[in-house]
Design an enzyme around this catalytic site. Structure first.
Site, PDB file in Angstrom:
ATOM      1  CG  ASN A  92      -1.832  -1.192   1.020  1.00  0.00           C
ATOM      2  OD1 ASN A  92      -2.055  -1.800   0.207  1.00  0.00           O
ATOM      3  ND2 ASN A  92      -2.691  -1.489   2.215  1.00  0.00           N
TER       4      ASN A  92
ATOM      5  CG  HIS B  36     -21.777  36.954 -29.443  1.00  0.00           C
ATOM      6  ND1 HIS B  36     -22.768  36.534 -28.704  1.00  0.00           N
ATOM      7  CD2 HIS B  36     -21.427  38.295 -29.215  1.00  0.00           C
ATOM      8  CE1 HIS B  36     -22.991  37.323 -27.557  1.00  0.00           C
ATOM      9  NE2 HIS B  36     -22.302  38.455 -28.167  1.00  0.00           N
TER      10      HIS B  36
ATOM     11  CE  LYS C 266     -12.561  18.783 -48.437  1.00  0.00           C
ATOM     12  NZ  LYS C 266     -13.075  18.636 -46.884  1.00  0.00           N
TER      13      LYS C 266
HETATM   14  N1  ARG Z   1      -1.696  -3.133  -7.659  1.00  0.00           N
HETATM   15  C1  ARG Z   1      -2.186  -2.622  -6.303  1.00  0.00           C
HETATM   16  C2  ARG Z   1      -2.565  -1.144  -6.749  1.00  0.00           C
HETATM   17  O1  ARG Z   1      -2.386  -0.691  -7.696  1.00  0.00           O
HETATM   18  C3  ARG Z   1      -0.832  -2.469  -5.536  1.00  0.00           C
HETATM   19  C4  ARG Z   1      -1.400  -2.435  -4.032  1.00  0.00           C
HETATM   20  C5  ARG Z   1      -1.866  -3.884  -3.534  1.00  0.00           C
HETATM   21  N2  ARG Z   1      -2.391  -3.825  -2.290  1.00  0.00           N
HETATM   22  C6  ARG Z   1      -3.118  -4.552  -1.703  1.00  0.00           C
HETATM   23  N3  ARG Z   1      -3.545  -4.530  -0.420  1.00  0.00           N
HETATM   24  N4  ARG Z   1      -3.717  -5.341  -2.379  1.00  0.00           N
HETATM   25  O2  ARG Z   1      -3.255  -0.430  -5.913  1.00  0.00           O
END
Ligand code: ARG
Length: 458
Positions: free
Chosen positions: A110, A156, A283
Protein backbone atom coordinates in the site's frame (compact mmCIF):
# COMPACT_ATOMS: atom_id res chain seq x y z
CA UNK A 1 0.74 -17.15 -11.04
CA UNK A 2 3.31 -15.83 -8.63
CA UNK A 3 1.72 -14.36 -5.54
CA UNK A 4 3.22 -12.85 -2.43
CA UNK A 5 0.42 -13.78 -0.09
CA UNK A 6 -0.33 -17.50 -0.54
CA UNK A 7 0.21 -18.49 3.13
CA UNK A 8 -3.30 -18.33 4.52
CA UNK A 9 -4.96 -19.73 1.39
CA UNK A 10 -5.85 -23.37 0.81
CA UNK A 11 -7.09 -23.05 -2.75
CA UNK A 12 -5.60 -21.51 -5.84
CA UNK A 13 -7.10 -18.28 -7.13
CA UNK A 14 -9.65 -18.72 -9.87
CA UNK A 15 -8.08 -17.82 -13.20
CA UNK A 16 -10.58 -15.10 -14.02
CA UNK A 17 -10.24 -13.66 -10.54
CA UNK A 18 -6.49 -13.59 -10.96
CA UNK A 19 -6.74 -11.73 -14.21
CA UNK A 20 -9.38 -9.36 -12.89
CA UNK A 21 -7.25 -8.54 -9.88
CA UNK A 22 -3.89 -8.23 -11.61
CA UNK A 23 -2.36 -4.87 -12.49
CA UNK A 24 0.94 -5.90 -14.05
CA UNK A 25 -0.41 -5.06 -17.51
CA UNK A 26 -0.29 -1.38 -16.63
CA UNK A 27 1.74 -0.85 -13.46
CA UNK A 28 4.91 -2.11 -15.16
CA UNK A 29 5.04 1.45 -16.39
CA UNK A 30 6.57 2.45 -13.07
CA UNK A 31 9.07 -0.40 -12.89
CA UNK A 32 11.90 2.13 -12.50
CA UNK A 33 10.12 4.02 -9.76
CA UNK A 34 9.47 0.75 -7.94
CA UNK A 35 13.20 -0.03 -7.99
CA UNK A 36 14.03 3.50 -6.94
CA UNK A 37 11.69 3.22 -3.95
CA UNK A 38 13.04 -0.21 -2.96
CA UNK A 39 16.61 1.05 -3.08
CA UNK A 40 15.81 3.94 -0.75
CA UNK A 41 13.87 1.65 1.57
CA UNK A 42 16.67 -0.89 1.83
CA UNK A 43 19.33 1.77 2.42
CA UNK A 44 17.25 3.14 5.24
CA UNK A 45 16.69 -0.34 6.73
CA UNK A 46 20.45 -0.90 6.87
CA UNK A 47 21.14 2.55 8.28
CA UNK A 48 18.68 1.78 11.07
CA UNK A 49 20.28 -1.59 11.79
CA UNK A 50 17.17 -3.48 10.66
CA UNK A 51 19.17 -5.15 7.88
CA UNK A 52 22.91 -5.78 7.82
CA UNK A 53 25.10 -3.92 5.37
CA UNK A 54 25.81 -7.19 3.61
CA UNK A 55 22.07 -7.82 3.15
CA UNK A 56 21.63 -4.31 1.86
CA UNK A 57 24.41 -4.74 -0.66
CA UNK A 58 23.03 -8.08 -1.85
CA UNK A 59 19.60 -6.58 -2.33
CA UNK A 60 20.95 -3.52 -4.15
CA UNK A 61 23.03 -5.70 -6.44
CA UNK A 62 20.01 -7.93 -7.08
CA UNK A 63 17.84 -4.93 -7.96
CA UNK A 64 20.53 -3.63 -10.30
CA UNK A 65 20.67 -7.04 -11.98
CA UNK A 66 16.90 -7.10 -12.47
CA UNK A 67 16.98 -3.63 -13.96
CA UNK A 68 19.82 -4.47 -16.33
CA UNK A 69 18.17 -7.71 -17.46
CA UNK A 70 14.80 -6.06 -18.08
CA UNK A 71 16.49 -3.31 -20.04
CA UNK A 72 18.50 -5.69 -22.17
CA UNK A 73 15.42 -7.82 -22.80
CA UNK A 74 16.88 -10.84 -21.04
CA UNK A 75 14.15 -10.70 -18.41
CA UNK A 76 10.56 -10.09 -19.44
CA UNK A 77 7.82 -8.58 -17.31
CA UNK A 78 4.99 -11.06 -17.80
CA UNK A 79 1.44 -11.60 -16.56
CA UNK A 80 2.74 -14.47 -14.47
CA UNK A 81 3.09 -11.85 -11.74
CA UNK A 82 0.20 -10.05 -10.11
CA UNK A 83 1.78 -6.61 -10.19
CA UNK A 84 5.13 -4.91 -10.70
CA UNK A 85 5.91 -5.11 -6.97
CA UNK A 86 5.51 -8.91 -6.99
CA UNK A 87 7.57 -9.16 -10.15
CA UNK A 88 10.52 -7.36 -8.57
CA UNK A 89 10.33 -9.16 -5.24
CA UNK A 90 9.93 -12.64 -6.75
CA UNK A 91 12.83 -12.08 -9.12
CA UNK A 92 14.98 -10.72 -6.32
CA UNK A 93 14.37 -13.83 -4.21
CA UNK A 94 15.16 -16.03 -7.21
CA UNK A 95 18.46 -14.23 -7.61
CA UNK A 96 19.77 -13.66 -4.12
CA UNK A 97 17.71 -16.05 -1.96
CA UNK A 98 16.94 -15.26 1.69
CA UNK A 99 18.23 -11.69 1.74
CA UNK A 100 15.66 -10.91 -0.95
CA UNK A 101 12.90 -12.01 1.40
CA UNK A 102 13.86 -9.14 3.72
CA UNK A 103 13.28 -6.33 1.23
CA UNK A 104 9.65 -5.91 2.23
CA UNK A 105 10.43 -5.54 5.96
CA UNK A 106 8.48 -2.63 7.40
CA UNK A 107 6.73 -1.95 4.11
CA UNK A 108 3.36 -2.76 2.57
CA UNK A 109 2.35 -2.76 -1.06
CA UNK A 110 0.00 0.00 0.00
CA UNK A 111 2.73 2.50 0.81
CA UNK A 112 4.85 1.02 -1.97
CA UNK A 113 2.26 1.69 -4.66
CA UNK A 114 1.44 5.08 -3.13
CA UNK A 115 5.13 5.94 -3.49
CA UNK A 116 5.53 4.55 -7.01
CA UNK A 117 2.51 6.40 -8.32
CA UNK A 118 3.66 9.59 -6.69
CA UNK A 119 7.18 9.31 -8.08
CA UNK A 120 5.86 8.58 -11.55
CA UNK A 121 3.32 11.40 -11.43
CA UNK A 122 5.92 13.82 -10.09
CA UNK A 123 8.16 13.24 -13.10
CA UNK A 124 5.19 13.60 -15.43
CA UNK A 125 4.25 16.91 -13.83
CA UNK A 126 7.77 18.13 -14.55
CA UNK A 127 7.62 16.82 -18.10
CA UNK A 128 4.32 18.58 -18.80
CA UNK A 129 5.77 21.77 -17.40
CA UNK A 130 8.74 21.58 -19.76
CA UNK A 131 6.38 21.08 -22.70
CA UNK A 132 4.16 24.00 -21.69
CA UNK A 133 7.22 26.17 -21.25
CA UNK A 134 8.31 25.38 -24.79
CA UNK A 135 4.86 26.24 -26.09
CA UNK A 136 5.05 29.58 -24.27
CA UNK A 137 8.30 30.34 -26.10
CA UNK A 138 6.66 29.51 -29.43
CA UNK A 139 3.71 31.80 -28.69
CA UNK A 140 5.92 34.65 -27.53
CA UNK A 141 8.01 34.37 -30.67
CA UNK A 142 4.91 34.78 -32.86
CA UNK A 143 3.74 37.68 -30.72
CA UNK A 144 7.01 39.54 -31.23
CA UNK A 145 6.64 39.27 -34.98
CA UNK A 146 3.02 40.33 -35.15
CA UNK A 147 2.49 43.43 -33.03
CA UNK A 148 1.38 45.19 -36.23
CA UNK A 149 -0.58 42.40 -37.84
CA UNK A 150 -4.16 43.60 -37.70
CA UNK A 151 -7.01 41.14 -37.49
CA UNK A 152 -10.60 41.21 -36.36
CA UNK A 153 -11.31 40.42 -32.74
CA UNK A 154 -14.55 38.47 -32.35
CA UNK A 155 -17.41 38.14 -29.94
CA UNK A 156 -20.15 35.61 -30.75
CA UNK A 157 -17.86 34.72 -33.66
CA UNK A 158 -18.95 38.05 -35.18
CA UNK A 159 -16.32 40.59 -36.01
CA UNK A 160 -16.20 43.04 -33.13
CA UNK A 161 -13.17 45.34 -32.94
CA UNK A 162 -9.77 45.26 -34.60
CA UNK A 163 -6.91 43.77 -32.62
CA UNK A 164 -3.51 42.40 -33.55
CA UNK A 165 -2.34 38.84 -33.86
CA UNK A 166 0.12 39.52 -31.03
CA UNK A 167 -2.79 40.53 -28.83
CA UNK A 168 -4.83 37.47 -29.73
CA UNK A 169 -1.93 35.12 -29.02
CA UNK A 170 -1.16 36.99 -25.82
CA UNK A 171 -4.45 35.67 -24.45
CA UNK A 172 -3.12 32.13 -24.97
CA UNK A 173 0.18 33.07 -23.38
CA UNK A 174 -1.78 34.04 -20.28
CA UNK A 175 -3.70 30.75 -20.28
CA UNK A 176 -0.66 28.54 -20.67
CA UNK A 177 1.31 30.56 -18.15
CA UNK A 178 -1.43 29.89 -15.60
CA UNK A 179 -1.19 26.22 -16.56
CA UNK A 180 2.52 26.25 -15.92
CA UNK A 181 2.10 27.92 -12.54
CA UNK A 182 -0.63 25.43 -11.66
CA UNK A 183 1.77 22.56 -12.36
CA UNK A 184 4.36 24.16 -10.10
CA UNK A 185 1.77 24.48 -7.31
CA UNK A 186 0.85 20.83 -7.70
CA UNK A 187 4.48 19.80 -7.56
CA UNK A 188 5.03 21.72 -4.36
CA UNK A 189 1.95 20.33 -2.70
CA UNK A 190 2.52 16.71 -3.71
CA UNK A 191 6.22 16.45 -3.02
CA UNK A 192 5.98 14.49 0.26
CA UNK A 193 6.93 10.87 0.64
CA UNK A 194 4.33 8.26 1.67
CA UNK A 195 6.91 5.47 2.11
CA UNK A 196 6.89 4.26 5.70
CA UNK A 197 3.14 4.60 6.08
CA UNK A 198 3.01 0.79 6.03
CA UNK A 199 -0.31 -0.84 5.30
CA UNK A 200 -2.12 2.02 7.06
CA UNK A 201 -0.76 2.43 10.58
CA UNK A 202 2.97 2.85 10.14
CA UNK A 203 5.16 0.14 11.61
CA UNK A 204 6.88 -0.87 14.84
CA UNK A 205 10.29 -0.98 13.13
CA UNK A 206 12.34 2.14 13.80
CA UNK A 207 12.09 3.46 10.22
CA UNK A 208 13.71 6.78 9.42
CA UNK A 209 11.13 8.32 7.13
CA UNK A 210 12.98 11.62 6.84
CA UNK A 211 15.91 9.73 5.43
CA UNK A 212 13.95 7.89 2.71
CA UNK A 213 12.15 11.11 1.84
CA UNK A 214 15.50 12.80 1.39
CA UNK A 215 16.95 9.95 -0.69
CA UNK A 216 13.99 10.26 -3.02
CA UNK A 217 14.14 14.06 -3.29
CA UNK A 218 10.96 14.76 -1.41
CA UNK A 219 10.56 17.76 0.88
CA UNK A 220 9.80 15.35 3.72
CA UNK A 221 7.54 12.44 4.75
CA UNK A 222 3.73 12.64 4.64
CA UNK A 223 2.41 13.31 8.12
CA UNK A 224 -0.42 10.83 8.53
CA UNK A 225 0.02 7.19 7.56
CA UNK A 226 -3.68 6.61 6.78
CA UNK A 227 -3.61 9.57 4.41
CA UNK A 228 -0.20 8.53 3.11
CA UNK A 229 -1.56 5.29 1.65
CA UNK A 230 -4.92 6.56 0.52
CA UNK A 231 -4.29 10.05 -0.82
CA UNK A 232 -4.66 10.45 -4.57
CA UNK A 233 -5.47 14.19 -4.43
CA UNK A 234 -2.22 15.03 -6.17
CA UNK A 235 -3.26 12.89 -9.10
CA UNK A 236 -6.71 14.47 -9.22
CA UNK A 237 -5.08 17.90 -9.18
CA UNK A 238 -2.76 16.89 -11.98
CA UNK A 239 -5.60 15.46 -14.07
CA UNK A 240 -7.51 18.66 -13.44
CA UNK A 241 -4.52 20.69 -14.63
CA UNK A 242 -4.23 18.44 -17.68
CA UNK A 243 -7.93 18.91 -18.39
CA UNK A 244 -7.50 22.67 -18.23
CA UNK A 245 -4.50 22.49 -20.56
CA UNK A 246 -6.54 20.39 -23.00
CA UNK A 247 -9.42 22.86 -22.76
CA UNK A 248 -7.03 25.66 -23.70
CA UNK A 249 -5.46 23.66 -26.51
CA UNK A 250 -8.91 22.74 -27.75
CA UNK A 251 -10.07 26.37 -27.91
CA UNK A 252 -6.91 27.30 -29.74
CA UNK A 253 -7.40 24.34 -32.09
CA UNK A 254 -10.94 25.44 -32.81
CA UNK A 255 -9.60 28.84 -33.83
CA UNK A 256 -6.91 27.34 -36.02
CA UNK A 257 -9.59 25.23 -37.73
CA UNK A 258 -11.74 28.29 -38.34
CA UNK A 259 -8.78 30.39 -39.48
CA UNK A 260 -7.72 27.61 -41.81
CA UNK A 261 -11.17 27.26 -43.39
CA UNK A 262 -11.69 28.32 -47.02
CA UNK A 263 -13.85 31.25 -45.92
CA UNK A 264 -11.25 32.73 -43.57
CA UNK A 265 -7.84 31.83 -44.94
CA UNK A 266 -6.10 33.59 -42.06
CA UNK A 267 -3.56 30.80 -41.75
CA UNK A 268 -1.84 28.19 -43.83
CA UNK A 269 -1.00 25.05 -41.88
CA UNK A 270 2.32 23.57 -42.91
CA UNK A 271 2.12 20.53 -45.17
CA UNK A 272 3.96 18.51 -42.54
CA UNK A 273 1.10 19.18 -40.12
CA UNK A 274 -1.91 18.62 -42.37
CA UNK A 275 -3.42 15.67 -44.15
CA UNK A 276 -5.24 15.07 -47.40
CA UNK A 277 -8.45 13.40 -48.44
CA UNK A 278 -8.56 9.97 -50.07
CA UNK A 279 -11.19 11.16 -52.55
CA UNK A 280 -11.03 14.97 -52.82
CA UNK A 281 -7.69 15.98 -54.29
CA UNK A 282 -8.02 19.66 -53.38
CA UNK A 283 -8.24 19.02 -49.63
CA UNK A 284 -5.73 19.95 -46.99
CA UNK A 285 -7.26 19.19 -43.64
CA UNK A 286 -6.36 20.51 -40.16
CA UNK A 287 -6.40 17.03 -38.63
CA UNK A 288 -3.91 17.77 -35.86
CA UNK A 289 -6.03 20.60 -34.51
CA UNK A 290 -9.15 18.47 -34.83
CA UNK A 291 -7.55 15.55 -33.02
CA UNK A 292 -6.33 17.77 -30.20
CA UNK A 293 -9.85 19.16 -29.88
CA UNK A 294 -11.25 15.64 -29.99
CA UNK A 295 -8.86 14.11 -27.48
CA UNK A 296 -9.82 16.65 -24.84
CA UNK A 297 -12.77 14.43 -23.91
CA UNK A 298 -10.70 11.48 -22.84
CA UNK A 299 -8.58 13.62 -20.52
CA UNK A 300 -11.73 14.99 -18.86
CA UNK A 301 -12.86 11.36 -18.71
CA UNK A 302 -9.81 10.39 -16.68
CA UNK A 303 -10.48 13.19 -14.20
CA UNK A 304 -14.16 12.25 -13.82
CA UNK A 305 -13.25 8.59 -13.50
CA UNK A 306 -10.78 9.11 -10.66
CA UNK A 307 -13.01 11.57 -8.80
CA UNK A 308 -15.81 9.02 -9.00
CA UNK A 309 -13.57 6.12 -7.95
CA UNK A 310 -12.36 8.02 -4.89
CA UNK A 311 -15.67 9.36 -3.69
CA UNK A 312 -16.88 6.25 -1.92
CA UNK A 313 -13.67 4.82 -0.56
CA UNK A 314 -13.45 4.57 3.24
CA UNK A 315 -10.00 4.93 4.78
CA UNK A 316 -7.48 3.60 4.18
CA UNK A 317 -6.36 1.52 1.14
CA UNK A 318 -9.03 -0.29 -0.87
CA UNK A 319 -8.48 -2.13 -4.11
CA UNK A 320 -10.63 0.40 -5.95
CA UNK A 321 -7.55 2.57 -5.89
CA UNK A 322 -5.82 0.33 -8.39
CA UNK A 323 -8.19 2.03 -10.86
CA UNK A 324 -6.19 5.25 -10.48
CA UNK A 325 -3.73 4.14 -13.13
CA UNK A 326 -4.89 3.24 -16.62
CA UNK A 327 -6.93 6.30 -17.46
CA UNK A 328 -4.50 8.61 -15.71
CA UNK A 329 -1.61 7.22 -17.74
CA UNK A 330 -3.66 7.68 -20.88
CA UNK A 331 -4.44 11.28 -19.91
CA UNK A 332 -0.74 12.01 -19.31
CA UNK A 333 0.32 10.50 -22.64
CA UNK A 334 -2.52 12.20 -24.47
CA UNK A 335 -1.90 15.67 -23.06
CA UNK A 336 1.87 15.55 -23.38
CA UNK A 337 1.51 14.35 -26.96
CA UNK A 338 -1.07 17.01 -27.80
CA UNK A 339 1.06 19.85 -26.42
CA UNK A 340 4.02 18.70 -28.47
CA UNK A 341 2.07 18.34 -31.72
CA UNK A 342 0.17 21.56 -31.29
CA UNK A 343 3.43 23.36 -30.58
CA UNK A 344 4.98 21.94 -33.75
CA UNK A 345 1.98 22.98 -35.80
CA UNK A 346 2.11 26.49 -34.37
CA UNK A 347 5.85 26.84 -34.97
CA UNK A 348 5.37 26.14 -38.67
CA UNK A 349 2.04 27.83 -39.36
CA UNK A 350 1.95 30.76 -41.81
CA UNK A 351 -0.24 33.77 -41.08
CA UNK A 352 -1.85 35.48 -44.06
CA UNK A 353 -1.51 39.05 -42.82
CA UNK A 354 -3.33 40.58 -45.79
CA UNK A 355 -6.40 38.40 -45.37
CA UNK A 356 -6.50 39.14 -41.67
CA UNK A 357 -6.29 42.87 -42.17
CA UNK A 358 -8.82 42.86 -45.03
CA UNK A 359 -11.21 40.89 -42.85
CA UNK A 360 -10.88 43.43 -40.06
CA UNK A 361 -11.58 46.25 -42.51
CA UNK A 362 -14.60 44.61 -44.06
CA UNK A 363 -16.45 43.76 -40.91
CA UNK A 364 -17.32 47.16 -39.42
CA UNK A 365 -14.81 46.51 -36.63
CA UNK A 366 -14.29 50.29 -36.45
CA UNK A 367 -17.97 51.00 -35.74
CA UNK A 368 -17.32 51.50 -32.01
CA UNK A 369 -14.56 53.97 -32.82
CA UNK A 370 -16.87 55.82 -35.22
CA UNK A 371 -19.39 56.15 -32.39
CA UNK A 372 -16.62 57.31 -30.04
CA UNK A 373 -15.73 59.97 -32.65
CA UNK A 374 -19.23 61.40 -32.42
CA UNK A 375 -19.09 61.26 -28.62
CA UNK A 376 -15.85 63.25 -28.72
CA UNK A 377 -17.76 65.82 -30.76
CA UNK A 378 -20.46 66.20 -28.13
CA UNK A 379 -23.03 63.58 -29.21
CA UNK A 380 -24.38 61.50 -26.28
CA UNK A 381 -23.19 57.89 -26.62
CA UNK A 382 -26.68 56.39 -27.02
CA UNK A 383 -27.41 58.76 -29.93
CA UNK A 384 -23.99 58.11 -31.44
CA UNK A 385 -24.67 54.36 -31.26
CA UNK A 386 -27.91 54.84 -33.19
CA UNK A 387 -26.34 57.12 -35.82
CA UNK A 388 -23.55 54.62 -36.50
CA UNK A 389 -26.20 51.91 -36.70
CA UNK A 390 -27.74 53.83 -39.60
CA UNK A 391 -24.29 54.28 -41.16
CA UNK A 392 -23.68 50.53 -40.98
CA UNK A 393 -27.06 49.78 -42.54
CA UNK A 394 -26.29 52.20 -45.36
CA UNK A 395 -22.98 50.42 -45.98
CA UNK A 396 -24.49 46.93 -45.86
CA UNK A 397 -27.03 47.95 -48.52
CA UNK A 398 -24.20 49.06 -50.79
CA UNK A 399 -21.62 46.44 -49.86
CA UNK A 400 -19.04 48.99 -48.69
CA UNK A 401 -17.08 49.81 -45.51
CA UNK A 402 -17.60 52.93 -43.40
CA UNK A 403 -14.25 54.24 -44.67
CA UNK A 404 -15.58 53.99 -48.24
CA UNK A 405 -18.39 56.50 -47.64
CA UNK A 406 -17.85 60.04 -48.87
CA UNK A 407 -18.03 62.89 -46.38
CA UNK A 408 -21.27 64.02 -48.05
CA UNK A 409 -22.83 60.64 -47.49
CA UNK A 410 -21.73 60.64 -43.86
CA UNK A 411 -22.94 64.19 -43.26
CA UNK A 412 -26.31 63.32 -44.74
CA UNK A 413 -26.73 60.97 -41.79
CA UNK A 414 -25.11 63.28 -39.21
CA UNK A 415 -23.73 66.78 -39.74
CA UNK A 416 -21.21 66.20 -36.93
CA UNK A 417 -18.87 64.22 -39.23
CA UNK A 418 -15.80 66.13 -40.45
CA UNK A 419 -12.86 65.25 -42.68
CA UNK A 420 -10.92 63.85 -39.66
CA UNK A 421 -13.40 60.96 -39.33
CA UNK A 422 -11.30 58.88 -41.75
CA UNK A 423 -8.21 59.16 -39.62
CA UNK A 424 -10.24 58.42 -36.48
CA UNK A 425 -11.59 55.14 -37.81
CA UNK A 426 -8.53 53.85 -39.63
CA UNK A 427 -7.45 50.40 -38.52
CA UNK A 428 -4.20 51.85 -37.30
CA UNK A 429 -5.94 54.36 -35.04
CA UNK A 430 -8.45 51.80 -33.79
CA UNK A 431 -5.70 49.45 -32.66
CA UNK A 432 -2.91 51.77 -31.61
CA UNK A 433 -5.00 54.21 -29.61
CA UNK A 434 -5.87 51.32 -27.32
CA UNK A 435 -3.04 51.70 -24.88
CA UNK A 436 -4.40 50.74 -21.48
CA UNK A 437 -2.77 47.81 -19.73
CA UNK A 438 -3.71 44.63 -21.57
CA UNK A 439 -5.00 46.40 -24.70
CA UNK A 440 -3.82 45.65 -28.26
CA UNK A 441 -2.10 48.99 -29.01
CA UNK A 442 1.50 48.49 -30.10
CA UNK A 443 3.06 50.21 -27.09
CA UNK A 444 0.85 48.34 -24.63
CA UNK A 445 1.64 45.09 -26.42
CA UNK A 446 5.35 45.74 -26.33
CA UNK A 447 5.17 46.19 -22.58
CA UNK A 448 3.30 42.91 -22.26
CA UNK A 449 5.88 41.16 -24.40
CA UNK A 450 8.66 42.54 -22.20
CA UNK A 451 7.01 41.18 -19.08
CA UNK A 452 6.47 37.78 -20.75
CA UNK A 453 10.12 37.67 -21.68
CA UNK A 454 11.07 38.37 -18.09
CA UNK A 455 8.74 35.63 -16.93
CA UNK A 456 10.31 33.10 -19.29
CA UNK A 457 13.82 34.16 -18.36
CA UNK A 458 13.20 33.40 -14.67
N1 ARG B 1 -1.76 -3.21 -7.57
C1 ARG B 1 -2.14 -2.56 -6.37
C2 ARG B 1 -2.61 -1.15 -6.67
O1 ARG B 1 -2.40 -0.68 -7.73
C3 ARG B 1 -0.99 -2.52 -5.45
C4 ARG B 1 -1.37 -2.42 -4.01
C5 ARG B 1 -1.90 -3.72 -3.53
N2 ARG B 1 -2.26 -3.66 -2.16
C6 ARG B 1 -3.12 -4.51 -1.65
N3 ARG B 1 -3.42 -4.36 -0.41
N4 ARG B 1 -3.72 -5.41 -2.37
O2 ARG B 1 -3.20 -0.47 -5.87
Amino acid sequence: MAQLWGGRFTKATDKLVYEFNASIGFDQRFFKEDLQGSRAHVRMLAKQGILTEAERDDILAGLDGIEADVESGKLEITSEYEDIHSFVEANLIDRIGDAGKKLHTGRSRNDQVALDMRLYTRSQVLYTEIQINHLLHTILHIMEEHTETIMPGFTHLQKAQPITLAHHLGAYFEMFRRDELRLQDIYNRMNYCPLGSGALAGTTYPLDREYTAELLDFYGPTENSMDGVSDRDYLIEYLSALSTIMMHLSRFSEEVIIWNSNEYRFVEIDDAYSTGSSIMPQKKNPDIAELVRGKTGRVYGALMSLLTTMKGIPLAYNKDMQEDKEMAFDAMDTTNGCIQLFDGMLETIQFNKDNMEASAKNGFTNATDAADYLVNHGVPFRDAHSIIGQVVLYCIDRGIAIDDMTLDELQAISPVFEEDIYEAISMDTCVNKRLTVGAPGKEAMEKAIESYKEYLAE
